[in-house]
Enzyme design. Structure first.
Site, mmCIF file in Angstrom:
data_model
loop_
_atom_site.group_PDB
_atom_site.id
_atom_site.type_symbol
_atom_site.label_atom_id
_atom_site.label_comp_id
_atom_site.label_asym_id
_atom_site.label_seq_id
_atom_site.Cartn_x
_atom_site.Cartn_y
_atom_site.Cartn_z
ATOM 1 N N HIS A 22 35.110 39.246 37.523
ATOM 2 C CA HIS A 22 36.266 38.424 37.924
ATOM 3 C C HIS A 22 35.816 37.595 39.130
ATOM 4 O O HIS A 22 34.877 36.805 39.028
ATOM 5 C CB HIS A 22 37.430 39.380 38.211
ATOM 6 C CG HIS A 22 38.792 38.750 38.300
ATOM 7 N ND1 HIS A 22 39.042 37.434 38.083
ATOM 8 C CD2 HIS A 22 40.018 39.306 38.602
ATOM 9 C CE1 HIS A 22 40.345 37.185 38.238
ATOM 10 N NE2 HIS A 22 40.958 38.313 38.561
ATOM 11 N N HIS A 62 34.108 32.329 29.809
ATOM 12 C CA HIS A 62 35.485 32.533 30.242
ATOM 13 C C HIS A 62 36.296 33.230 29.167
ATOM 14 O O HIS A 62 36.072 33.013 27.982
ATOM 15 C CB HIS A 62 36.153 31.195 30.610
ATOM 16 C CG HIS A 62 37.336 31.409 31.481
ATOM 17 N ND1 HIS A 62 38.596 31.609 30.972
ATOM 18 C CD2 HIS A 62 37.438 31.519 32.826
ATOM 19 C CE1 HIS A 62 39.425 31.824 31.972
ATOM 20 N NE2 HIS A 62 38.755 31.774 33.099
ATOM 21 N N ASP A 98 33.328 29.555 39.138
ATOM 22 C CA ASP A 98 32.519 30.219 40.156
ATOM 23 C C ASP A 98 31.117 29.651 40.332
ATOM 24 O O ASP A 98 30.544 29.751 41.415
ATOM 25 C CB ASP A 98 32.388 31.716 39.824
ATOM 26 C CG ASP A 98 33.696 32.435 40.035
ATOM 27 O OD1 ASP A 98 34.399 32.096 41.000
ATOM 28 O OD2 ASP A 98 34.028 33.314 39.220
HETATM 29 N N1 COA Z 1 26.168 35.596 30.074
HETATM 30 C C1 COA Z 1 25.635 36.012 28.913
HETATM 31 N N2 COA Z 1 26.339 36.237 27.801
HETATM 32 C C2 COA Z 1 27.669 36.036 27.885
HETATM 33 C C3 COA Z 1 28.301 35.602 29.051
HETATM 34 C C4 COA Z 1 27.485 35.380 30.170
HETATM 35 N N3 COA Z 1 28.023 34.988 31.329
HETATM 36 N N4 COA Z 1 29.625 35.457 28.843
HETATM 37 C C5 COA Z 1 29.827 35.814 27.565
HETATM 38 N N5 COA Z 1 28.659 36.170 26.998
HETATM 39 C C6 COA Z 1 28.466 36.632 25.644
HETATM 40 C C7 COA Z 1 29.169 37.973 25.477
HETATM 41 O O1 COA Z 1 28.323 39.055 25.837
HETATM 42 C C8 COA Z 1 29.492 37.967 24.027
HETATM 43 O O2 COA Z 1 28.347 38.284 23.296
HETATM 44 P P1 COA Z 1 28.404 39.298 22.057
HETATM 45 O O3 COA Z 1 29.406 38.681 21.127
HETATM 46 O O4 COA Z 1 27.011 39.351 21.572
HETATM 47 O O5 COA Z 1 28.898 40.583 22.666
HETATM 48 C C9 COA Z 1 29.813 36.501 23.759
HETATM 49 O O6 COA Z 1 29.143 35.759 24.778
HETATM 50 C C10 COA Z 1 31.272 36.162 23.774
HETATM 51 O O7 COA Z 1 31.866 36.661 24.939
HETATM 52 P P2 COA Z 1 33.365 36.314 25.248
HETATM 53 O O8 COA Z 1 34.228 37.037 24.263
HETATM 54 O O9 COA Z 1 33.485 34.857 25.327
HETATM 55 O O10 COA Z 1 33.567 36.913 26.691
HETATM 56 P P3 COA Z 1 34.799 37.783 27.247
HETATM 57 O O11 COA Z 1 36.076 37.071 27.011
HETATM 58 O O12 COA Z 1 34.681 39.180 26.773
HETATM 59 O O13 COA Z 1 34.457 37.802 28.776
HETATM 60 C C11 COA Z 1 33.894 36.893 30.853
HETATM 61 C C12 COA Z 1 34.716 36.699 29.597
HETATM 62 C C13 COA Z 1 34.282 35.830 31.853
HETATM 63 C C14 COA Z 1 34.199 38.272 31.484
HETATM 64 C C15 COA Z 1 32.401 36.795 30.494
HETATM 65 O O14 COA Z 1 32.123 35.503 30.024
HETATM 66 C C16 COA Z 1 31.518 37.147 31.660
HETATM 67 O O15 COA Z 1 31.243 38.324 31.895
HETATM 68 N N6 COA Z 1 31.034 36.117 32.424
HETATM 69 C C17 COA Z 1 30.229 36.383 33.574
HETATM 70 C C18 COA Z 1 31.118 36.796 34.753
HETATM 71 C C19 COA Z 1 31.886 35.634 35.321
HETATM 72 O O16 COA Z 1 31.346 34.581 35.534
HETATM 73 N N7 COA Z 1 33.179 35.890 35.594
HETATM 74 C C20 COA Z 1 34.062 34.913 36.197
HETATM 75 C C21 COA Z 1 35.119 34.500 35.233
HETATM 76 S S1 COA Z 1 36.061 33.143 35.875
#
Ligand code: COA
Length: 381
Positions: A227, A266, A317
């Site tokens: 987050h 996201h 971020d």
């Molecule tokens: N780096 C690498 N892979 C990523 C990723 C990232 N930052 N964000 C998503 N993915 C991958 C996931 O692992 C998933 O892969 P899989 O299907 O093989 O498991 C795929 O992309 C789809 O993920 P998604 O469903 O879009 O993500 P989510 O809704 O579960 O999670 C976040 C959203 C924001 C938690 C996630 O993108 C994340 O952890 N980002 C990094 C942390 C971050 O920047 N947070 C701030 C948010 S404002």
């Protein structure tokens, strides 16, 4: 426009969990609106205090209202002596999010919200104004005392929260560019519908708890790297890269190892985060201002690689990391700045929840054992 994902299942994704008049995500405008205004429009034309007024009081202020609001907040910046004593006990090694969480909770002990009549909260707005005014003081007081042995004066005389924060942190009035970027940054982080920390605040509010408990819970939720903590994690990553080619090589390795790359992706947006384009422009300006030839190009290359390889885009971020770095803000204070801003959204949601409340109590699909009898303890193997 950045569209919202339409998903179901884990993480309550795609499920409507309540109503709000505060913001929309992935629905209209550039993708994020506060009370009907596009965040892009607000970031271009407003100061943070105007947006705080919009979120908390329902409308953009007139000039006279804004002046009065800023003057009022300026008068609420001093910390109680008991709170300073607590902050002075917290070690330098502590995480600043833990500091602000404790600071908020301590404030709630010293200046309790009036909850004497169940369901009526006559001092909620006063409590929020106080938190908005003194959260920057809490962060900087602890930081400067624990790191530099300095007891700062929380009354800098700066009219805006952003300038006031930088002034306390760095010991001098910031220039216009830095004040403007702080305004933009605080506007971009102010509100984001039912994100995890806001939902935490609403769940707490739905029990008719006090507002300091709601905000303390939200701070703890924002702290996580999935987050608000992502801006710090992004900084830790990009500062290790010596140039754009190095960044690309390392990023490819991380992707191959299926590592999560902070500052990308996201839960709601599918193609872009509307806040990214805005903060990216300011990061570029700040980079030029300090003569940077590494960090901004590195950040741009990371963005290109993630899009090319994974169709993953920068969230709010990622470019905040370099923007804050260029302003001389220590990495560990990145997420507390998010708190200074998101407090407005959290409080807006708490007030909204209270105005039309039913305790939030969902159900779960049970995955445990069938009904069974307790074996007397002497007979258990
Ligand atoms: N780096 C690498 N892979 C990523 C990723 C990232 N930052 N964000 C998503 N993915 C991958 C996931 O692992 C998933 O892969 P899989 O299907 O093989 O498991 C795929 O992309 C789809 O993920 P998604 O469903 O879009 O993500 P989510 O809704 O579960 O999670 C976040 C959203 C924001 C938690 C996630 O993108 C994340 O952890 N980002 C990094 C942390 C971050 O920047 N947070 C701030 C948010 S404002």
């Amino acid at each position: 426009m950045a569209e919202a994902k339409k998903l179901g299942g884990a993480g309550l994704r795609g499920q409507v969990a309540g109503k709000t008049a505060l913001s929309t995500v992935g629905v209209s405008g550039s993708g994020l609106t506060y009370r009907g205004y596009d965040v892009k429009d607000l970031a271009e034309n407003c100061e943070f205090e105007e947006v705080a007024h919009l979120i908390l009081k329902g409308a953009l202020p007139t000039q006279a209202e804004l002046d009065a609001y800023k003057t009022k907040l300026q008068g609420l910046r001093s910390l109680p002596a008991e709170l300073k004593t607590v902050l002075e006990q917290i070690p330098k090694e502590a995480h600043p999010m833990d500091v602000i969480r404790t600071g908020c909770s301590m404030l709630g002990n010293l200046e309790q919200e009036d909850t004497s009549t169940m369901g009526v909260f006559p001092t909620q707005e006063a409590c929020v104004d106080r938190m908005l005014a003194c959260f920057p003081s809490i962060i900087c007081y602890w930081y400067r005392f624990s790191h530099d042995g300095v007891r700062i004066d929380e009354n800098t005389g700066d009219a805006s929260i952003g300038a006031h924060f930088l002034h306390m942190l760095r010991g001098e009035k910031p220039n216009e560019l830095h004040e403007r970027v702080m305004n933009v940054s605080l506007i971009l982080y102010a509100e984001h519908e039912f994100n995890a920390s806001t939902f935490t605040a609403r769940v707490c509010a739905s029990t008719l708890s006090d507002i300091h408990s709601c905000i303390t819970g939200a701070i703890g939720t924002l702290r996580g790297p999935l987050h608000g903590g992502a801006n710090e994690a992004a900084m830790d990553m990009i500062e290790k890269f010596t140039d754009a080619d190095h960044a690309e090589k390392e990023m490819m390795g991380m992707l191959e190892r299926k590592e999560k790359i902070m500052g990308f992706g996201h839960a709601i947006y599918t193609e872009s985060d509307p806040r990214n384009a805005i903060i990216k422009q300011w990061a570029e300006k700040l980079g030029k201002d300090v003569g940077d030839t590494v960090l901004y190009p590195v950040s741009v290359r990371c963005e290109e690689v993630m899009w090319r390889e994974k169709k993953l885009f920068c969230n709010a971020d990622f470019f905040h990391a370099s923007a804050y770095f260029f302003m001389g803000i220590p990495t560990k204070l990145f997420t507390p700045i998010f708190v200074m801003s998101r407090l407005t959204g959290w409080a807006g949601h708490v007030m909204e929840q209270r105005a039309d409340n039913r305790i939030i109590r969902p159900s779960a699909d049970y995955t445990g054992e069938e009904l069974r009898a307790v074996t007397p303890i002497a007979e258990r193997g």
